[in-house]
Design a protein around this motif. Sequence first.
Motif, PDB file in Angstrom:
ATOM      1  N   SER A 112      50.586  44.641  45.818  1.00 25.33           N
ATOM      2  CA  SER A 112      49.506  45.033  45.022  1.00 25.33           C
ATOM      3  C   SER A 112      48.300  43.875  45.220  1.00 25.33           C
ATOM      4  O   SER A 112      47.342  44.115  45.303  1.00 25.33           O
ATOM      5  N   GLU A 138      48.431  41.590  47.697  1.00 22.95           N
ATOM      6  CA  GLU A 138      47.779  41.847  49.116  1.00 22.95           C
ATOM      7  C   GLU A 138      46.627  42.705  49.287  1.00 22.95           C
ATOM      8  O   GLU A 138      45.833  42.205  50.033  1.00 22.95           O
ATOM      9  N   LYS A 139      47.012  43.757  48.736  1.00 25.20           N
ATOM     10  CA  LYS A 139      45.758  44.958  48.865  1.00 25.20           C
ATOM     11  C   LYS A 139      44.580  44.543  48.140  1.00 25.20           C
ATOM     12  O   LYS A 139      43.307  44.559  48.800  1.00 25.20           O
ATOM     13  N   LYS A 140      44.538  43.785  46.919  1.00 24.08           N
ATOM     14  CA  LYS A 140      43.463  43.308  46.364  1.00 24.08           C
ATOM     15  C   LYS A 140      42.778  42.453  47.048  1.00 24.08           C
ATOM     16  O   LYS A 140      41.617  42.264  47.286  1.00 24.08           O
ATOM     17  N   PHE A 181      43.009  41.744  50.273  1.00 21.75           N
ATOM     18  CA  PHE A 181      42.287  42.033  51.464  1.00 21.75           C
ATOM     19  C   PHE A 181      41.095  43.016  51.180  1.00 21.75           C
ATOM     20  O   PHE A 181      39.940  42.581  51.774  1.00 21.75           O
ATOM     21  N   ASP A 182      41.085  43.739  50.034  1.00 25.09           N
ATOM     22  CA  ASP A 182      39.814  44.333  49.679  1.00 25.09           C
ATOM     23  C   ASP A 182      38.718  43.565  49.233  1.00 25.09           C
ATOM     24  O   ASP A 182      37.493  43.866  49.513  1.00 25.09           O
ATOM     25  N   ASP A 183      39.051  42.265  48.780  1.00 27.45           N
ATOM     26  CA  ASP A 183      38.080  41.245  48.386  1.00 27.45           C
ATOM     27  C   ASP A 183      37.568  40.390  49.459  1.00 27.45           C
ATOM     28  O   ASP A 183      36.726  39.760  49.293  1.00 27.45           O
ATOM     29  N   GLY A 184      38.188  40.625  50.750  1.00 27.28           N
ATOM     30  CA  GLY A 184      37.691  39.795  51.747  1.00 27.28           C
ATOM     31  C   GLY A 184      38.485  38.748  52.443  1.00 27.28           C
ATOM     32  O   GLY A 184      38.148  37.822  53.203  1.00 27.28           O
ATOM     33  N   SER A 236      44.313  36.546  40.061  1.00 25.52           N
ATOM     34  CA  SER A 236      42.935  36.384  40.584  1.00 25.52           C
ATOM     35  C   SER A 236      42.278  35.014  39.825  1.00 25.52           C
ATOM     36  O   SER A 236      41.441  34.323  40.319  1.00 25.52           O
TER      37      SER A 236
END
Length: 641
Positions: free
Chosen positions: A488, A490-492, A494-497, A629
């Motif tokens: 989860s 990793e996905k977050k 990646f989505d944040d750049g 985060s």
Amino acid sequence: MTTLTNNLDIRAFLDQDQKKDLLRLLTAGSVDDGKSTLIGRLMFDSKMIYEDQLAALERDSKRVGHAGEDIDYALLLDGLKAEREQGITIDVAYRYFSTAKRKFIIADTPGHEQYTRNMITGGSTANLAIILIDATKGVITQTRRHTFLVSLLGIKHVVLAVNKMDLVDFSQKIFDDICSDYKKFVTQLDIPDVNFIPLSALKGDNVVELSPKMPWYHGKSMLEFLEAVHVSSDRNYDDFRFPVQYVLRPDRDFRGFAGQVASGIVKPGDSIMALPSRKTSKVKAIPGYDGDQEQAFPPQSVTLVLEDEIDISRGEMLVNPDNLPRMERHFEAMLVWMDEEPMDISTQFFLKQTTNTTRARIDMIRHKVDVNTLEKSEVKNLTLNEIGRAVLTTAKPLFFDPYKKNKNTGSFVLIHPVTNNTVAVGMILDKLDSKNLPSRITDVEKETIRKGKSLISAESREKRFNQKGMTLWFTGLHGSGKNELAFSLEKKLFDDGATVVLLDGSSVRPGLSRELDFSPADRAENLRRVAHICKILNDQGIITICSFISRNNSIRGQVSEIIGQDKFHLFFMDASLEYCRNNKPELYKKADKGETENLPGADLEFEKPAHANLVFNPEENELNLDRISDYLEKNKIFPLK
């Protein structure tokens, strides 16, 4: 009958006008030397101003003119409001006029050094340059600068117009002294034809007609000289070059190649070669509006039909098989930097040459030329209006001639790949053998490479990725939920750049550690290998997320030592054994039955981390993501800004 006669007269006039030779020229000089005034006077005295223009000129001369009671002829060209307010030329002004003998296109270029790029633009197509000198000032720095730029542009004819002779009582001695000073300088440059004319642009002396006030001058007036100067031989009629602009295929029976003859002469029956394929054929016809032409020469735009079917596309070139251009990727050129932003030598520019476009890089700047003194200095890049000698490499070979031999095939522009701005114009000097290419690696960098270290600094990677290369290591029992949280995260990220890589048993065991079993020793070896991968990725500026049981403090300490303690962040999923059993009952039942061995929490001890950076409750995964985060942001791992 009268109407017919008039029509014939008009047709004869137009036909005669069509056959007139065209002279392109530029004017250059220091501020207030009288460039615009000279051109305005030429147009006025050659009767090329309409009545309404003359009325407006007389009115504007009284309102915003700088010539006292006289008409300010400069206002015919200085059209910008700022130009009229300051009495200077800022932008390039083009004017067309015609006499009984010739047609003229004049580029009035600005004198300020800050407008060097404007002068380069205006002079790029000129056959002749008029360089004005104020007779009261003589040869000054700007005169030398403009002469150097004219030489750089390959203009072979220069007229030194010594203006404002009325302010020095039309003195022959002053004129001769100025000519002598200029000759001493111009001999350093490649300008074969230099002429000298004394004049007064404001009063009209020696502009259109010879002035009785300078009886010692026995040459031609400015207009007489411009009408008579021979420039047609300046074109290259020897080396046939035909860059293909467009392939014409109106039907299946016609295939023609359209473009402008850059140099040379071509006739039906001539042998040609297509570059880069090197396939040969002959010219079958040169079709035109009034039928087939007997020949084509520069700068005509024509269509060539070949005897053979050859696959030729835009950007390719037709040439004489016995007279080939250079075909190289490496060459040296003089560059004039025209962009507000300084040159970034790491940028991959677009290079446009004839009809060909390719990627190009600037390998190095050999030196910068001071346009005022001609002195050379070493620089790393160029800024606005600076000129330097550069080495360039293109992605595919160019077909070119040295600029001095052929302006059309020896010139190019550089275009920025992001802004699409034309950042530079270039004049090719000659090809460069690849063995003579400058190394872009310094001695310090060579030593760094010898030590096996990257040439890219950690700071540069951080700036590029907006993150620091770190390892986020998740530990916990089978079934604790560490994998769900790691994936989860990793996905977050990646989505944040972020640039992130995840490693776990399912990705490492089948390949990197396929020969290892699950004994304590092989488990430790597996994690050692993972740690080395993490170190490599972290050094490249990449965040790695690892999800492994790593069952005791000793193993986790070894991993931290390999990666680097400053880059190792330990996250512990603190789940009870009962929670883990309920989450993965099949695995733990196999351990209870003895069907699997060395399972931490079952027949191997699991040691809770003594000093984890974060400890999670598996039932709070959404909250756990927010905590991670916040942790990354607080510790300036991601994002950095």
